[in-house]
Design a protein around this motif. Structure first.
Motif, mmCIF file in Angstrom:
data_model
loop_
_atom_site.group_PDB
_atom_site.id
_atom_site.type_symbol
_atom_site.label_atom_id
_atom_site.label_comp_id
_atom_site.label_asym_id
_atom_site.label_seq_id
_atom_site.Cartn_x
_atom_site.Cartn_y
_atom_site.Cartn_z
ATOM 1 N N ALA A 16 0.804 -1.222 0.000
ATOM 2 C CA ALA A 16 0.000 0.000 0.000
ATOM 3 C C ALA A 16 0.836 1.271 0.000
ATOM 4 O O ALA A 16 0.344 2.339 -0.387
ATOM 5 C CB ALA A 16 -0.940 -0.008 1.211
ATOM 6 N N TRP A 17 2.086 1.200 0.436
ATOM 7 C CA TRP A 17 2.908 2.410 0.469
ATOM 8 C C TRP A 17 3.495 2.745 -0.899
ATOM 9 O O TRP A 17 4.056 3.823 -1.085
ATOM 10 C CB TRP A 17 4.007 2.279 1.519
ATOM 11 C CG TRP A 17 5.208 1.447 1.124
ATOM 12 C CD1 TRP A 17 5.238 0.254 0.464
ATOM 13 C CD2 TRP A 17 6.579 1.787 1.384
ATOM 14 N NE1 TRP A 17 6.524 -0.193 0.311
ATOM 15 C CE2 TRP A 17 7.374 0.727 0.867
ATOM 16 C CE3 TRP A 17 7.215 2.843 2.021
ATOM 17 C CZ2 TRP A 17 8.766 0.721 0.960
ATOM 18 C CZ3 TRP A 17 8.608 2.833 2.112
ATOM 19 C CH2 TRP A 17 9.365 1.780 1.592
ATOM 20 N N ARG A 283 6.132 -5.582 7.992
ATOM 21 C CA ARG A 283 5.667 -4.414 8.746
ATOM 22 C C ARG A 283 5.533 -3.192 7.839
ATOM 23 O O ARG A 283 4.806 -2.251 8.161
ATOM 24 C CB ARG A 283 6.636 -4.111 9.886
ATOM 25 C CG ARG A 283 6.764 -5.227 10.913
ATOM 26 C CD ARG A 283 7.918 -4.967 11.854
ATOM 27 N NE ARG A 283 9.179 -4.872 11.122
ATOM 28 C CZ ARG A 283 10.352 -4.584 11.693
ATOM 29 N NH1 ARG A 283 10.411 -4.346 12.992
ATOM 30 N NH2 ARG A 283 11.446 -4.533 10.968
ATOM 31 N N ILE A 284 6.242 -3.213 6.693
ATOM 32 C CA ILE A 284 6.211 -2.104 5.744
ATOM 33 C C ILE A 284 5.208 -2.353 4.629
ATOM 34 O O ILE A 284 4.476 -1.444 4.221
ATOM 35 C CB ILE A 284 7.618 -1.877 5.133
ATOM 36 C CG1 ILE A 284 8.647 -1.599 6.236
ATOM 37 C CG2 ILE A 284 7.601 -0.758 4.105
ATOM 38 C CD1 ILE A 284 8.403 -0.332 7.011
ATOM 39 N N VAL A 285 5.157 -3.593 4.108
ATOM 40 C CA VAL A 285 4.364 -3.872 2.909
ATOM 41 C C VAL A 285 3.204 -4.834 3.140
ATOM 42 O O VAL A 285 2.428 -5.088 2.213
ATOM 43 C CB VAL A 285 5.263 -4.427 1.780
ATOM 44 C CG1 VAL A 285 6.384 -3.472 1.473
ATOM 45 C CG2 VAL A 285 5.815 -5.807 2.143
ATOM 46 N N GLY A 286 3.077 -5.396 4.329
ATOM 47 C CA GLY A 286 2.034 -6.380 4.574
ATOM 48 C C GLY A 286 0.631 -5.804 4.442
ATOM 49 O O GLY A 286 0.435 -4.578 4.456
ATOM 50 N N PRO A 291 0.349 2.714 5.399
ATOM 51 C CA PRO A 291 1.307 3.369 4.505
ATOM 52 C C PRO A 291 2.024 4.556 5.138
ATOM 53 O O PRO A 291 3.231 4.741 4.936
ATOM 54 C CB PRO A 291 0.438 3.804 3.318
ATOM 55 C CG PRO A 291 -0.739 2.891 3.350
ATOM 56 C CD PRO A 291 -0.984 2.597 4.796
ATOM 57 N N ALA A 292 1.298 5.341 5.912
ATOM 58 C CA ALA A 292 1.925 6.499 6.553
ATOM 59 C C ALA A 292 2.987 6.058 7.562
ATOM 60 O O ALA A 292 4.076 6.641 7.644
ATOM 61 C CB ALA A 292 0.869 7.370 7.238
ATOM 62 N N ALA A 293 2.678 5.017 8.329
ATOM 63 C CA ALA A 293 3.648 4.500 9.294
ATOM 64 C C ALA A 293 4.848 3.885 8.577
ATOM 65 O O ALA A 293 5.997 4.027 9.034
ATOM 66 C CB ALA A 293 2.982 3.463 10.199
#
Length: 311
Positions: A16-17, A283-286, A291-293
């Motif tokens: 989502a990021w 933790r980044i892409v799951g 996305p902001a975090a």
């Protein structure tokens, strides 16, 4: 190993990021902090039938790598742009050559092209290309890419493709095709040393693999009459940023001090460049990642690990 280790960054490419705004934020921060390069990767599709196998959530929603770099080329000025990788058989070679040349022009000569043959049967099916003899097809396509990159008039006839005698314009900014090849077997090391400017690691990296690749690729380059000191050994570093303790800590898993120690070790083993890729941390892409975090975590990490003199 002599010289300084170059540091790059994998832009938000999956999950989502991986929005245009997220890519732009990371790219501009990396350039401002003095990072050497930005990298994208290619994942054409993730089959639903097998539950997203071959990478799972790490590849869901992957952005298109060439278009991502073209977008970032216009939004940056200095930082180099890298493909890790583009699968050559999925393109007609003349089409891919034209795209790479245009991207080199758009970036002012900042492109590094990692080329691979691909491995996903589903992607070969979707691309309309038979997977049989994919290595031979890839090597033939590389000849066409190089011909069109380095010659204003090019012509080729091979087993898999044909290029009529043609005028190749516009011309790229860089005079030589900035090619990197991957693979983790002896023949792949040999090809990278003979046919390319260097080697690009797979995602699964160990200290043993880096040491072996550094040694074998440089030896192959020397056998081909090249200066082994000019060979590039580029490592995709799958970063998991945060406190990590215990003897089972993975390579590039940890806080800033631990990661700096790992980077120094990779340099000692022969790496010339490592790009920090956060696209494989759940933790980044799951699916549950915010996305902001994710962007906030990576922003913090890039600031903490910035090359000396950056900022």
């Amino acid at each position: 190993m002599t010289g300084d280790l170059l540091l790059g960054v994998g832009v938000p490419q999956s999950g989502a990021w991986a929005t245009a705004a997220g890519q732009l934020r990371v790219a501009r921060q990396a350039e401002r902090l003095g990072y050497h390069s930005l990298w994208t990767f290619s994942r054409l599709l993730v089959p639903v039938a097998d539950g997203g196998g071959g990478g799972g959530a790490f590849y869901n929603g992957s952005a298109e790598p060439l278009i991502s770099l073209a977008y970032l080329a216009g939004a940056t000025e200095r930082i180099r742009l890298g493909l890790s990788v583009v699968n050559a058989p999925f393109f007609a070679p003349a089409v891919l050559a034209k795209q790479l040349i245009q991207l080199d022009n758009a970036s002012g000569g900042r492109l590094d092209a990692g080329i691979a043959q691909g491995w996903s049967a589903a992607e070969y099916l979707a691309a309309g290309v038979p997977p049989e003899r994919r290595l031979g097809r890839t090597l033939e396509y590389l000849k066409v890419l190089r011909l069109m990159w380095e010659n204003e008039v090019a012509e080729f006839k091979g087993e898999f493709t044909e290029l009529p005698r043609t005028l190749v314009r516009p011309r790229p900014v860089q005079p030589a095709f900035p090619l990197l090849l991957g693979g983790a077997v002896d023949k792949a090391f040999d090809r990278a040393g003979r046919l390319a400017q260097g080697w690009l690691s797979p995602g699964a990296v160990s200290t043993e693999l880096v040491a072996r690749a550094s040694r074998e690729v440089r030896a192959a380059a020397e056998r081909a009459g090249k200066d082994p000191a000019t060979v590039r050994i580029v490592i995709r570093g799958k970063v998991f940023y945060g406190p990590s303790e215990g003897p089972g800590r993975g390579l590039l898993h940890g806080d800033a001090d631990q990661l700096r120690g790992d980077l120094a070790l990779l340099h000692d083993l022969g790496a010339t460049e490592v790009f920090l890729d956060f696209n494989f941390d759940p933790r980044i892409v799951g699916d549950q990642a915010d996305p902001a975090a994710s962007l906030a975590t990576v922003t913090e990490a890039l600031a903490a690990l910035a090359p000396a003199g950056g900022g």
